[in-house]
Design a protein around this motif. Structure first.
Motif, PDB file in Angstrom:
ATOM      1  N   GLY A   2       0.784  -1.221   0.000  1.00 34.88           N
ATOM      2  CA  GLY A   2       0.000   0.000   0.000  1.00 34.88           C
ATOM      3  C   GLY A   2       0.818   1.273   0.000  1.00 34.88           C
ATOM      4  O   GLY A   2       0.293   2.359   0.207  1.00 34.88           O
ATOM      5  N   ILE A   3       2.136   1.143  -0.233  1.00 35.83           N
ATOM      6  CA  ILE A   3       3.000   2.312  -0.340  1.00 35.83           C
ATOM      7  C   ILE A   3       3.764   2.210  -1.654  1.00 35.83           C
ATOM      8  O   ILE A   3       3.751   1.174  -2.312  1.00 35.83           O
ATOM      9  CB  ILE A   3       3.989   2.414   0.842  1.00 35.83           C
ATOM     10  CG1 ILE A   3       4.959   1.224   0.841  1.00 35.83           C
ATOM     11  CG2 ILE A   3       3.240   2.512   2.171  1.00 35.83           C
ATOM     12  CD1 ILE A   3       6.140   1.391   1.777  1.00 35.83           C
ATOM     13  N   PHE A   4       4.465   3.273  -2.008  1.00 34.49           N
ATOM     14  CA  PHE A   4       5.240   3.278  -3.239  1.00 34.49           C
ATOM     15  C   PHE A   4       6.464   2.380  -3.100  1.00 34.49           C
ATOM     16  O   PHE A   4       7.206   2.487  -2.125  1.00 34.49           O
ATOM     17  CB  PHE A   4       5.670   4.711  -3.575  1.00 34.49           C
ATOM     18  CG  PHE A   4       6.522   4.824  -4.801  1.00 34.49           C
ATOM     19  CD1 PHE A   4       6.011   4.526  -6.050  1.00 34.49           C
ATOM     20  CD2 PHE A   4       7.846   5.214  -4.705  1.00 34.49           C
ATOM     21  CE1 PHE A   4       6.803   4.624  -7.190  1.00 34.49           C
ATOM     22  CE2 PHE A   4       8.647   5.322  -5.832  1.00 34.49           C
ATOM     23  CZ  PHE A   4       8.114   5.016  -7.068  1.00 34.49           C
ATOM     24  N   SER A   5       6.668   1.500  -4.061  1.00 33.57           N
ATOM     25  CA  SER A   5       7.837   0.629  -4.154  1.00 33.57           C
ATOM     26  C   SER A   5       8.168  -0.071  -2.837  1.00 33.57           C
ATOM     27  O   SER A   5       9.244   0.128  -2.274  1.00 33.57           O
ATOM     28  CB  SER A   5       9.050   1.427  -4.649  1.00 33.57           C
ATOM     29  OG  SER A   5      10.098   0.557  -5.025  1.00 33.57           O
ATOM     30  N   ASP A  45      12.074  15.914   1.869  1.00 27.16           N
ATOM     31  CA  ASP A  45      11.805  14.784   0.977  1.00 27.16           C
ATOM     32  C   ASP A  45      10.312  14.832   0.699  1.00 27.16           C
ATOM     33  O   ASP A  45       9.494  14.495   1.554  1.00 27.16           O
ATOM     34  CB  ASP A  45      12.206  13.463   1.633  1.00 27.16           C
ATOM     35  CG  ASP A  45      11.827  12.228   0.800  1.00 27.16           C
ATOM     36  OD1 ASP A  45      11.267  12.383  -0.303  1.00 27.16           O
ATOM     37  OD2 ASP A  45      12.065  11.106   1.276  1.00 27.16           O
ATOM     38  N   LEU A  46       9.948  15.271  -0.494  1.00 20.60           N
ATOM     39  CA  LEU A  46       8.539  15.436  -0.873  1.00 20.60           C
ATOM     40  C   LEU A  46       8.046  14.164  -1.553  1.00 20.60           C
ATOM     41  O   LEU A  46       8.552  13.779  -2.596  1.00 20.60           O
ATOM     42  CB  LEU A  46       8.407  16.638  -1.817  1.00 20.60           C
ATOM     43  CG  LEU A  46       7.005  16.974  -2.298  1.00 20.60           C
ATOM     44  CD1 LEU A  46       6.082  17.298  -1.126  1.00 20.60           C
ATOM     45  CD2 LEU A  46       7.063  18.148  -3.284  1.00 20.60           C
ATOM     46  N   GLY A  47       7.044  13.507  -0.936  1.00 20.14           N
ATOM     47  CA  GLY A  47       6.563  12.218  -1.416  1.00 20.14           C
ATOM     48  C   GLY A  47       7.499  11.125  -0.952  1.00 20.14           C
ATOM     49  O   GLY A  47       8.041  10.365  -1.745  1.00 20.14           O
ATOM     50  N   CYS A  48       7.690  11.013   0.361  1.00 24.68           N
ATOM     51  CA  CYS A  48       8.806  10.247   0.928  1.00 24.68           C
ATOM     52  C   CYS A  48       8.647   8.730   0.852  1.00 24.68           C
ATOM     53  O   CYS A  48       9.633   8.019   0.965  1.00 24.68           O
ATOM     54  CB  CYS A  48       9.030  10.656   2.374  1.00 24.68           C
ATOM     55  SG  CYS A  48       7.615  10.354   3.465  1.00 24.68           S
ATOM     56  N   GLY A  49       7.417   8.195   0.677  1.00 20.10           N
ATOM     57  CA  GLY A  49       7.263   6.748   0.721  1.00 20.10           C
ATOM     58  C   GLY A  49       7.786   6.204   2.040  1.00 20.10           C
ATOM     59  O   GLY A  49       7.613   6.830   3.091  1.00 20.10           O
ATOM     60  N   TRP A  50       8.469   5.047   1.997  1.00 16.90           N
ATOM     61  CA  TRP A  50       9.005   4.476   3.249  1.00 16.90           C
ATOM     62  C   TRP A  50      10.298   5.143   3.702  1.00 16.90           C
ATOM     63  O   TRP A  50      10.808   4.850   4.763  1.00 16.90           O
ATOM     64  CB  TRP A  50       9.166   2.959   3.150  1.00 16.90           C
ATOM     65  CG  TRP A  50      10.038   2.446   2.040  1.00 16.90           C
ATOM     66  CD1 TRP A  50       9.617   1.955   0.839  1.00 16.90           C
ATOM     67  CD2 TRP A  50      11.466   2.341   2.032  1.00 16.90           C
ATOM     68  NE1 TRP A  50      10.698   1.571   0.080  1.00 16.90           N
ATOM     69  CE2 TRP A  50      11.848   1.787   0.789  1.00 16.90           C
ATOM     70  CE3 TRP A  50      12.464   2.656   2.950  1.00 16.90           C
ATOM     71  CZ2 TRP A  50      13.176   1.559   0.447  1.00 16.90           C
ATOM     72  CZ3 TRP A  50      13.791   2.435   2.609  1.00 16.90           C
ATOM     73  CH2 TRP A  50      14.134   1.883   1.363  1.00 16.90           C
ATOM     74  N   ALA A 105       2.973   5.037   4.935  1.00 21.91           N
ATOM     75  CA  ALA A 105       4.339   5.422   4.583  1.00 21.91           C
ATOM     76  C   ALA A 105       4.969   6.244   5.702  1.00 21.91           C
ATOM     77  O   ALA A 105       6.125   6.020   6.080  1.00 21.91           O
ATOM     78  CB  ALA A 105       4.346   6.199   3.269  1.00 21.91           C
ATOM     79  N   LEU A 106       4.225   7.193   6.250  1.00 21.91           N
ATOM     80  CA  LEU A 106       4.757   8.030   7.327  1.00 21.91           C
ATOM     81  C   LEU A 106       5.096   7.193   8.564  1.00 21.91           C
ATOM     82  O   LEU A 106       6.134   7.409   9.195  1.00 21.91           O
ATOM     83  CB  LEU A 106       3.762   9.132   7.680  1.00 21.91           C
ATOM     84  CG  LEU A 106       3.521  10.174   6.580  1.00 21.91           C
ATOM     85  CD1 LEU A 106       2.386  11.115   6.977  1.00 21.91           C
ATOM     86  CD2 LEU A 106       4.789  10.951   6.253  1.00 21.91           C
ATOM     87  N   ASP A 107       4.236   6.237   8.900  1.00 20.24           N
ATOM     88  CA  ASP A 107       4.533   5.350  10.036  1.00 20.24           C
ATOM     89  C   ASP A 107       5.825   4.570   9.793  1.00 20.24           C
ATOM     90  O   ASP A 107       6.637   4.385  10.712  1.00 20.24           O
ATOM     91  CB  ASP A 107       3.379   4.367  10.267  1.00 20.24           C
ATOM     92  CG  ASP A 107       2.166   5.031  10.901  1.00 20.24           C
ATOM     93  OD1 ASP A 107       2.305   6.144  11.446  1.00 20.24           O
ATOM     94  OD2 ASP A 107       1.072   4.426  10.845  1.00 20.24           O
ATOM     95  N   LEU A 108       6.022   4.124   8.543  1.00 13.44           N
ATOM     96  CA  LEU A 108       7.233   3.383   8.215  1.00 13.44           C
ATOM     97  C   LEU A 108       8.476   4.264   8.309  1.00 13.44           C
ATOM     98  O   LEU A 108       9.518   3.834   8.813  1.00 13.44           O
ATOM     99  CB  LEU A 108       7.115   2.764   6.819  1.00 13.44           C
ATOM    100  CG  LEU A 108       6.166   1.576   6.720  1.00 13.44           C
ATOM    101  CD1 LEU A 108       5.818   1.296   5.261  1.00 13.44           C
ATOM    102  CD2 LEU A 108       6.766   0.334   7.372  1.00 13.44           C
TER     103      LEU A 108
END
Length: 199
Positions: A36-39, A65-70, A95-98
């Motif tokens: 459920g996150i990017f890559s 970091d804009l659009g930080c993913g994990w 993603a933010l939790d990760l």
């Protein structure tokens, strides 16, 4: 857009976390990712290209970091600039939790992972590293650029990586013509452009 897309706030897929060993800032580290996150399974190719070609981050100040993913870009900046404050910004809560747990795992107290509206208005960035979410569509992408690029300090540079066949050159033209930014192509590799963007 499916409700499980990585640029939604609450992905619908299972949040089962898994360990991943990656190379960041010249060292092998273990991080956690999830669906459920990017890559979620690796550092994606665009981010890898950016990490190979971007200069060292400023040693101090606020970094974005804009659009930080994990978190591969945010974690790298934090490892390389321990005196800086790194803002990892995303709309995806998972993603933010990760990012938060990965920063804690690596002992990086200088990472702040937040939604866009949680960054104080008076923060001006000394640098931005971003693999922006191109697939959100041109209108949303342009709004992101209009919102965040003017928050760069006068001496700062944003380093963006964009796939060539997903509009890297047209984005560079738009940034120049519509936002009045100075755009230089730092590198082209593996179908991606690395753009240096300054006020």
């Amino acid at each position: 857009m499916s409700e499980d897309h990585y640029f939604t706030a609450q992905p619908a897929s299972a949040a089962e976390r898994r360990a991943l060993t990656v190379r960041l800032a010249g060292r092998d580290v273990e991080v956690e990712t999830a669906g459920g996150i990017f890559s979620p399974g690796r550092i994606d190719l665009g981010t890898s290209v950016l990490l190979r070609h971007v200069p060292d981050p400023p040693a101090a100040g606020d970094l974005l970091d804009l659009g930080c993913g994990w978190g591969p870009l945010a974690l790298t900046m934090a490892l390389e600039a321990p005196e800086a404050r790194v803002w990892a910004v995303d709309v995806n809560e998972r993603a933010l939790d990760l990012v938060r747990s990965n920063a804690a795992r690596l002992g990086l107290a200088n990472v702040t992972a937040v939604r866009p509206d949680e960054v104080p208005d008076d923060v001006a960035f000394a640098a931005c590293w971003s693999n922006p979410p191109i697939r959100v569509g041109k209108g949303v992408l342009h709004d992101l650029m209009r919102t965040w690029l003017p928050r760069l300090r006068a001496d700062a540079t944003a380093h963006l990586v964009v796939q060539r066949n997903l509009g890297a050159d047209s984005l560079a033209t738009w940034l120049t013509q519509d936002l009045g930014m100075h755009v230089d192509r730092r590198a082209s590799a593996k179908g991606f452009r690395v753009l240096d963007v300054r006020a």
